[in-house]
Scaffold this active site. Structure first.
Site, PDB file in Angstrom:
ATOM      1  CG  ASP A 262      21.804  20.332 -13.454  1.00 20.85           C
ATOM      2  OD1 ASP A 262      22.640  19.675 -12.817  1.00 20.85           O
ATOM      3  OD2 ASP A 262      21.413  20.019 -14.590  1.00 20.85           O
TER       4      ASP A 262
ATOM      5  CG  ASP B 278      -0.213  -0.012   2.529  1.00 20.88           C
ATOM      6  OD1 ASP B 278       1.005  -0.287   2.525  1.00 20.88           O
ATOM      7  OD2 ASP B 278      -0.848   0.240   3.570  1.00 20.88           O
TER       8      ASP B 278
ATOM      9  CG  HIS C 293      23.327   9.696 -16.471  1.00 18.39           C
ATOM     10  ND1 HIS C 293      22.460   9.481 -17.523  1.00 18.39           N
ATOM     11  CD2 HIS C 293      23.604  11.021 -16.492  1.00 18.39           C
ATOM     12  CE1 HIS C 293      22.237  10.621 -18.153  1.00 18.39           C
ATOM     13  NE2 HIS C 293      22.926  11.570 -17.541  1.00 18.39           N
TER      14      HIS C 293
ATOM     15  CG  HIS D 203      20.189  20.667 -19.704  1.00 17.84           C
ATOM     16  ND1 HIS D 203      19.415  21.116 -18.659  1.00 17.84           N
ATOM     17  CD2 HIS D 203      21.190  19.937 -19.142  1.00 17.84           C
ATOM     18  CE1 HIS D 203      19.906  20.689 -17.512  1.00 17.84           C
ATOM     19  NE2 HIS D 203      20.997  19.982 -17.775  1.00 17.84           N
TER      20      HIS D 203
ATOM     21  CG  ASP E 293      25.463  16.562 -12.206  1.00 18.07           C
ATOM     22  OD1 ASP E 293      24.608  17.371 -11.794  1.00 18.07           O
ATOM     23  OD2 ASP E 293      25.598  16.288 -13.409  1.00 18.07           O
TER      24      ASP E 293
ATOM     25  CD  GLU F 166      25.138  21.183 -14.532  1.00 20.25           C
ATOM     26  OE1 GLU F 166      24.079  21.175 -15.170  1.00 20.25           O
ATOM     27  OE2 GLU F 166      25.515  20.223 -13.824  1.00 20.25           O
TER      28      GLU F 166
ATOM     29  NE  ARG G  47      28.622  16.763 -15.334  1.00 20.35           N
ATOM     30  CZ  ARG G  47      28.705  15.463 -15.101  1.00 20.35           C
ATOM     31  NH1 ARG G  47      29.522  14.706 -15.838  1.00 20.35           N
ATOM     32  NH2 ARG G  47      28.005  14.877 -14.138  1.00 20.35           N
TER      33      ARG G  47
ATOM     34  CD  GLU H 292      25.268  19.780 -17.963  1.00 17.91           C
ATOM     35  OE1 GLU H 292      25.666  18.777 -17.322  1.00 17.91           O
ATOM     36  OE2 GLU H 292      24.068  20.041 -18.135  1.00 17.91           O
TER      37      GLU H 292
ATOM     38  CG  HIS I 158      28.098  15.564 -21.511  1.00 15.13           C
ATOM     39  ND1 HIS I 158      28.072  16.921 -21.282  1.00 15.13           N
ATOM     40  CD2 HIS I 158      29.059  15.064 -20.691  1.00 15.13           C
ATOM     41  CE1 HIS I 158      28.952  17.232 -20.352  1.00 15.13           C
ATOM     42  NE2 HIS I 158      29.580  16.118 -19.983  1.00 15.13           N
TER      43      HIS I 158
ATOM     44  CG  HIS J  65      17.604  17.220 -18.683  1.00 17.86           C
ATOM     45  ND1 HIS J  65      17.836  15.864 -18.673  1.00 17.86           N
ATOM     46  CD2 HIS J  65      18.772  17.799 -18.337  1.00 17.86           C
ATOM     47  CE1 HIS J  65      19.088  15.635 -18.327  1.00 17.86           C
ATOM     48  NE2 HIS J  65      19.683  16.798 -18.122  1.00 17.86           N
TER      49      HIS J  65
ATOM     50  CE1 TYR K 175      32.647  13.791 -17.143  1.00 13.03           C
ATOM     51  CE2 TYR K 175      32.526  14.263 -19.498  1.00 13.03           C
ATOM     52  CZ  TYR K 175      32.090  14.502 -18.203  1.00 13.03           C
ATOM     53  OH  TYR K 175      31.109  15.428 -17.971  1.00 13.03           O
TER      54      TYR K 175
END
Length: 431
Positions: free
Chosen positions: A274, A41, A246, A359, A263, A399, A397, A384, A355, A366, A388
């Site tokens: 972000d 539940d 990620h 954005h 991040d 950002e 990185r 960002e 990448h 996003h 790597y």
């Protein structure tokens, strides 16, 4: 409520902007998100549909907004439906909005209980020609569950098959991409809370600490300042984990000599920060780490200057690829021969920077907004860049979140430490 709500004048203005884009005799309908189940539940925490929130400020389940701007009776041109409460609900779930509170929050003049929706809808449909219904049309969306909006679309097509149905998502993407001043203030608060979390971390990091301990420190600082928590699953990636874009396991030990890539971002009032920062576990960058760090920082600052009204984001990403290409070449990571023999569909620089650079940011991390139309004043973007290097065991990185202005930009994270010297000094002062 844990966060400071925005004035109803914002939501009145947002609805007026949408209404101006609707054709004559149109009807637009927006539903709240479902409360999603876990097991037995159990349920997940409720997260409002961002389009409904943008138009009403209502942060409650089972809410419906109906806009019918040309309806003969003025009181039915905007109708908000909210969940009817009773003593049982109050005891088990807590306070739900009264009609008066819903009016005060949203600025909608007519509020009904949700159980009245099926009585009012036929009257509105009878005098409407085009019906605008909502769907999730984000380019990255992968929708595998049937939403309340999707169920309603099926219901409408079955019950009213001769109406003309239209997509409201493209209109909402246009509107939400350009932020109002009140939205920018809320985003700034989210960034300020994120800054507080990062400064706390700089005093806490040391060799031997676990990634999830750092996650807990961020969460503590975010929640104590009125945030519901992380705007998205946090990435706390030490050492080579940073080369997994990620990475969210956050379960490794941070070792002396390694870097940690954070991040993370705080949510505040459904608006999201972000941020990405990369710091040395022991408080001191090595010479090679510093070389790469400074290269990423230079790319970021170039990107700040390139994001301007009129720029097409796709063109910007291509230009940023060339900027990164030059930095990677100077770092000895790619060669002139690599560039000359590269696949145009996968340039050589993508081996170390795979990448995009920016954005949209807002109610979604996003956020919605077309990537093919020119950038406009008032849009908010992340910036960002990253490098790597799996073979060297680290990734970097950086950002920040910026607001596009007529002759420049406003950095919402300008007070968050980013210079290598400042980060080292703050970490050493804390230890």
């Amino acid at each position: 409520m844990r966060y400071q709500t925005l004035p109803k004048s914002l939501y009145i203005r947002n609805r007026e902007k949408l209404i101006k884009k609707l054709p004559k005799h149109a009807l637009a309908i927006f539903h709240a998100n479902d409360i999603l189940p876990t097991n037995a539940d159990g349920t997940m925490r409720f997260r409002q549909n961002n389009d409904l929130f943008y138009l009403t400020g209502i942060d409650q389940e089972e809410t419906i907004l109906v806009l019918c701007p040309d309806f003969p009776k003025r009181e039915y041109r905007e109708v908000l439906f909210v969940r009817k409460t009773d003593e049982h609900i109050a005891v088990w779930e807590g306070h739900k909005l009264t009609k008066e509170e819903a009016i005060e929050c949203s600025g909608v003049g007519r509020v009904e209980w949700t159980d009245r929706f099926d009585n009012i809808l036929p009257m509105l449909m009878a005098l409407s020609e085009e019906v605008f219904l909502n769907t999730n049309e984000h380019l990255r969306a992968s929708v595998q569950v049937e939403t309340r909006d999707a169920r309603f679309i099926n219901y409408c097509r079955d019950r009213y098959p001769l109406h003309t149905y239209r997509r409201v998502a493209p209109l909402m993407h246009q509107l939400r991409a350009v932020k109002e001043p009140e939205e920018l203030a809320q985003l700034q608060l989210a960034c300020d809370i994120t800054e507080a979390g990062f400064r706390r971390i700089l005093q806490f990091v040391k060799p031997g600490v676990k990634e999830f301990e750092l996650e807990a420190e961020f969460l503590h600082e975010f929640v104590r300042r009125g945030s519901k928590g992380f705007a998205y699953e946090p990435i706390i990636a030490s050492g080579s984990n940073a080369c997994v874009l990620h990475y969210i396991d956050n379960d490794q030990v941070c070792r002396d000599g390694d870097l940690i890539l954070f991040d993370v971002g705080a949510e505040y009032g459904n608006y999201n920060a972000d941020m990405t920062r990369t710091i040395p576990v022991n408080g001191k960058f090595t010479k090679r780490q510093r070389e790469v760090y400074d290269a990423v920082l230079r790319v970021q600052r170039t990107a700040f200057d390139m994001l301007r009204p009129g720029v097409i984001i796709q063109d910007y990403h291509q230009e940023m690829g060339l900027v990164m290409q030059a930095e990677l070449k100077s770092l000895g990571l790619i060669s002139t021969q690599d560039i000359e023999s590269q696949d145009p569909q996968w340039p050589a620089y993508k081996k170390y920077f795979m990448h995009g650079t920016s954005h949209h940011l807002g109610l979604d991390v996003h956020d919605v907004g077309t990537i093919y139309d020119p950038i406009q004043e008032g849009m908010v973007f992340t910036v960002e860049p990253g490098i790597y290097i799996p073979e060297e065991g680290f990734g970097i990185r950086l950002e920040n979140n910026i607001v596009i202005q007529r002759d420049g930009y406003l950095d919402l994270m300008k007070h968050i430490p980013i210079e290598a010297e400042e980060i080292e000094a703050l970490m050493q002062a804390g230890n």
